[in-house]
Enzyme design. Structure first.
Site, PDB file in Angstrom:
ATOM      1  N   TYR A 164     -82.572  57.340  -0.924  1.00  0.00           N
ATOM      2  CA  TYR A 164     -82.223  56.046  -0.328  1.00  0.00           C
ATOM      3  C   TYR A 164     -80.803  56.109   0.211  1.00  0.00           C
ATOM      4  O   TYR A 164     -79.932  56.767  -0.364  1.00  0.00           O
ATOM      5  CB  TYR A 164     -82.303  54.925  -1.363  1.00  0.00           C
ATOM      6  N   ASP A 192     -88.852  46.432  -1.303  1.00  0.00           N
ATOM      7  CA  ASP A 192     -88.778  44.978  -1.407  1.00  0.00           C
ATOM      8  C   ASP A 192     -88.673  44.336  -0.028  1.00  0.00           C
ATOM      9  O   ASP A 192     -88.490  45.011   0.983  1.00  0.00           O
ATOM     10  CB  ASP A 192     -87.552  44.573  -2.240  1.00  0.00           C
TER      11      ASP A 192
END
Length: 317
Positions: free
Chosen positions: A124, A54
């Protein structure tokens, strides 16, 4: 020929990975550079990425692929000699992409490789500087500042509930035609230890020096070398899953921080995992702290099989 591209980027000034008209995106910048080197129309260049990040999210180990005809790829060589076409493309686009993108390598992909569907898992890390951390301003673009002293033990009791196969509908949004069912393999908060560069851990290098050894005399009894690494003291949330739904990691972080601040209970977090309804009480944490660190793939002979299996719509069975 299918080419695998390994890269990294600082996502701060990008409107995410995916190409969008009128917006600066990572995909748009790289595709424009490839089109220029190979003398193609930009609309004829299409990258497939392992994880669509994003706006504001970073990557230190992103992977994508592109399919290019052999004769077109040869255009990258130009006046270069002694290099492969893929290496020539690597060198040329590395000079064209902006400084907040780094292209690590471009190589011929093995048979069956798909950057997105062949991946076995993605890693992540979300970084937080809380109230007990000495904040390094150089890291401000990749670390969330939180003034509270966060309860790491409570946060870990909460995120333990995410491990396994779950519907993360209370933390994520599905893609069109997709689900929010994901398998989390690892999830944990930890504080980065204060590792220092000292005379005892300076490595001189070279085959004849296969041990640590200080170079030269250490002034001030060696204290001058006691330098904390930049990430020392930060809180990090590491999560590994086969795939992630939209906003999933940042929403898990936002809920974790609410628990760490004492504003929400561990049971509340666990209930959100068990009841996949997005009630909106906690939004996603800011994008700045999140980095896609790594994408893992199975051995070459299993790439095609993995890609075929992951295309199936997931269920909780």
């Amino acid at each position: 020929m299918r080419l695998r591209i390994d890269l990294a980027y600082d996502g701060t000034d990008f409107h995410g990975w995916a190409r969008q008209n009128g917006q600066r995106t990572v995909q748009g910048e790289i595709e424009a550079a490839i089109a220029r080197v190979l003398r193609l129309d930009p609309s004829d260049v299409l990258l497939t990425v392992a994880g669509r990040t994003d706006a504001g999210v970073h990557a230190s180990g992103q992977v994508c692929h592109i399919d290019v005809d052999d004769d077109v790829l040869e255009r990258a060589i130009g006046h270069m000699s002694g290099v492969s076409a893929s290496e020539a493309l690597h060198r040329r686009i590395s000079r064209l992409v902006p400084s907040d993108i780094s292209i690590f390598s471009i190589e011929k992909a093995p048979e069956g490789f798909d950057a997105r569907f062949s991946a076995s898992d993605r890693v992540y890390v979300y970084r937080v500087a809380d109230g007990v951390t000495k904040r390094d301003p150089r890291l401000s673009r990749m670390v969330l500042r939180a003034d509270d002293v966060l309860d790491v033990n409570a946060m870990n009791r909460a995120v333990k509930a995410t491990i396994g196969l779950h519907d993360f509908g209370s933390f994520a949004l599905p893609n069109p035609g997709g689900t929010t069912i994901r398998e989390v393999k690892f999830a944990a908060w930890q504080r980065v230890p204060h590792v220092q560069l000292t005379p005892e851990n300076v490595y001189t290098g070279g085959a004849e020096h296969n041990s640590t050894q200080a170079v030269g005399a250490a002034p001030d009894g060696g204290h001058a070398y006691e330098i904390d690494f930049a990430e020392s003291g930060l809180l990090t949330f590491t999560i590994i899953a086969d795939a992630f739904a939209r906003n999933m990691v940042r929403s898990l972080v936002g809920a974790s921080i609410a628990v760490g601040r004492g504003k929400k209970s561990v049971d509340w977090f666990i209930d959100k995992v068990n009841d996949p309804e997005r009630e909106g009480l906690t939004g996603p944490a800011p994008a700045c702290g999140l980095t896609l660190e790594r994408v893992n793939y199975p051995s070459d002979e299993l790439l095609a099989e993995r890609a075929e299996a992951i295309r199936a719509v997931r269920t909780l069975r």
